[in-house]
Design a protein around this motif. Structure first.
Motif, PDB file in Angstrom:
ATOM      1  N   CYS A  42       7.274   5.693  -8.539  1.00 40.04           N
ATOM      2  CA  CYS A  42       7.510   4.705  -7.495  1.00 40.04           C
ATOM      3  C   CYS A  42       7.606   5.448  -6.162  1.00 40.04           C
ATOM      4  O   CYS A  42       7.982   6.619  -6.124  1.00 40.04           O
ATOM      5  N   ALA A  43       7.268   4.766  -5.075  1.00 34.26           N
ATOM      6  CA  ALA A  43       7.405   5.366  -3.754  1.00 34.26           C
ATOM      7  C   ALA A  43       8.845   5.819  -3.545  1.00 34.26           C
ATOM      8  O   ALA A  43       9.787   5.211  -4.082  1.00 34.26           O
ATOM      9  N   LYS A  44       9.029   6.876  -2.768  1.00 37.33           N
ATOM     10  CA  LYS A  44      10.358   7.458  -2.584  1.00 37.33           C
ATOM     11  C   LYS A  44      11.333   6.505  -1.916  1.00 37.33           C
ATOM     12  O   LYS A  44      12.548   6.660  -2.059  1.00 37.33           O
ATOM     13  N   THR A  45      10.823   5.527  -1.169  1.00 34.72           N
ATOM     14  CA  THR A  45      11.703   4.569  -0.497  1.00 34.72           C
ATOM     15  C   THR A  45      12.148   3.436  -1.409  1.00 34.72           C
ATOM     16  O   THR A  45      13.053   2.676  -1.064  1.00 34.72           O
ATOM     17  N   VAL A  46      11.501   3.309  -2.566  1.00 33.74           N
ATOM     18  CA  VAL A  46      11.856   2.286  -3.546  1.00 33.74           C
ATOM     19  C   VAL A  46      12.965   2.839  -4.437  1.00 33.74           C
ATOM     20  O   VAL A  46      12.947   4.028  -4.782  1.00 33.74           O
ATOM     21  N   PRO A  47      13.948   2.028  -4.835  1.00 37.01           N
ATOM     22  CA  PRO A  47      15.055   2.539  -5.658  1.00 37.01           C
ATOM     23  C   PRO A  47      14.637   3.339  -6.888  1.00 37.01           C
ATOM     24  O   PRO A  47      15.226   4.386  -7.165  1.00 37.01           O
ATOM     25  N   CYS A  48      13.620   2.882  -7.635  1.00 35.85           N
ATOM     26  CA  CYS A  48      13.223   3.631  -8.828  1.00 35.85           C
ATOM     27  C   CYS A  48      12.621   4.978  -8.438  1.00 35.85           C
ATOM     28  O   CYS A  48      12.788   5.973  -9.143  1.00 35.85           O
ATOM     29  N   GLY A  49      11.938   5.029  -7.293  1.00 35.08           N
ATOM     30  CA  GLY A  49      11.370   6.283  -6.817  1.00 35.08           C
ATOM     31  C   GLY A  49      12.440   7.232  -6.325  1.00 35.08           C
ATOM     32  O   GLY A  49      12.387   8.445  -6.583  1.00 35.08           O
TER      33      GLY A  49
END
Length: 279
Positions: A167-174
């Motif tokens: 997941c993108a780093k700004t998304v919680p899973c990332g």
């Protein structure tokens, strides 16, 4: 004052059919009390009933992508409990949803996959009250069925030639995946960064990548389309999910009712059944 009365009225809300049963029981009790009009308690019951807002209309819920299956189920329960209501969902990456809310997108409820993304909304003063934690979620590695690449650890994802999606780093899973990798001293360059956890999982399902770091709930929801691999580092990167009514909610009464359902015993049963951890 109106908000306070509304909140008090929603405290007793429970999920699904249980809500209807509770309301029916209360109605029967009120009728019995009315038979003795001189009783002070009868007068109090009638007053409380008169000030409890009726749940009607539509409620719009912005929710983290990982909540899609469980919230869809709860939405149906809500509509059954309150005939004539309609729950509309907007699922996606929590960071994108938060940005939409602070930009003025109309919504009644926001359920985020991390306190960090919820803070975007609270800092902008777009939340009504204090967000409440309702579940937690833990990461897991999703592989192709049968785990053909024999992935057994987070370190295995760094193998040369292995295609991994994050997941993108700004998304919680990332962000959680990056925490786990950093704490383990590992460096991983994925073939793609996805906008939300469902998109990362889809990459595995379509065999476009060999593995992805997602949530346990997503692996469970995918059924036999993927296989899950636990890794101990995930225990230090568990995400907390908060939920809140939004300040400019078009239907605040329904927002409070939906949040009450999510936090009720029935709501928690649905969520933990989907693999979420207790708050």
């Amino acid at each position: 004052m109106i908000r306070t009365e509304r909140r008090r009225g929603m405290v007793a809300a429970v999920g699904g059919a249980a809500v209807l049963l509770a309301l029916t029981a209360c109605s029967s009790s009120d009728k019995g009390s009315d038979a003795s009009s001189s009783s002070p308690s009868a007068s109090s019951s009638a007053s409380a009933s008169a000030t409890t807002p009726k749940v009607t209309g539509s409620v719009t819920v912005f929710a983290a992508a990982s909540l899609k299956e469980s919230f869809t189920t709860l939405g149906k329960q809500f509509e059954t409990a309150y005939p004539g209501t309609k729950v509309t969902f907007n699922f996606g990456g929590s960071d994108v949803l938060a940005a939409s809310i602070t930009s003025g997108a109309p919504a009644d409820v926001f359920a985020a996959a991390s306190t960090k993304t919820m803070k975007i909304v609270t800092d902008a003063k777009d939340a009504a009250g204090t967000p409440a934690t309702f579940v937690r979620n833990q990461l897991e590695i999703a592989t192709l069925p049968g785990n053909p690449d024999k992935i057994a650890s987070l370190k295995d994802l760094t193998k040369s030639g292995l295609k991994v999606a994050l997941c993108a780093k700004t998304v919680p899973c990332g962000a959680a995946a990056q925490t786990a990798l950093t704490d383990s001293g590992l460096k991983l360059t994925p073939v793609s960064y996805e906008q939300d956890v469902k998109a990362a999982l889809t990459k595995v399902e379509l065999k476009e990548v060999d593995a992805a770091v997602v949530y346990k709930t997503d692996v469970k929801a995918a059924g036999g389309k993927v296989q899950g691999v636990d890794f101990p580092e995930s225990a230090k990167a568990i995400n907390t999910y908060p939920i809140v009514e939004l300040k400019n909610a078009p239907n605040g009464t329904a927002a409070q009712a939906f949040i009450a359902l999510v936090r009720s015993a029935e709501g928690q049963k649905v969520l933990t059944g989907a693999g979420f951890l207790n708050p």
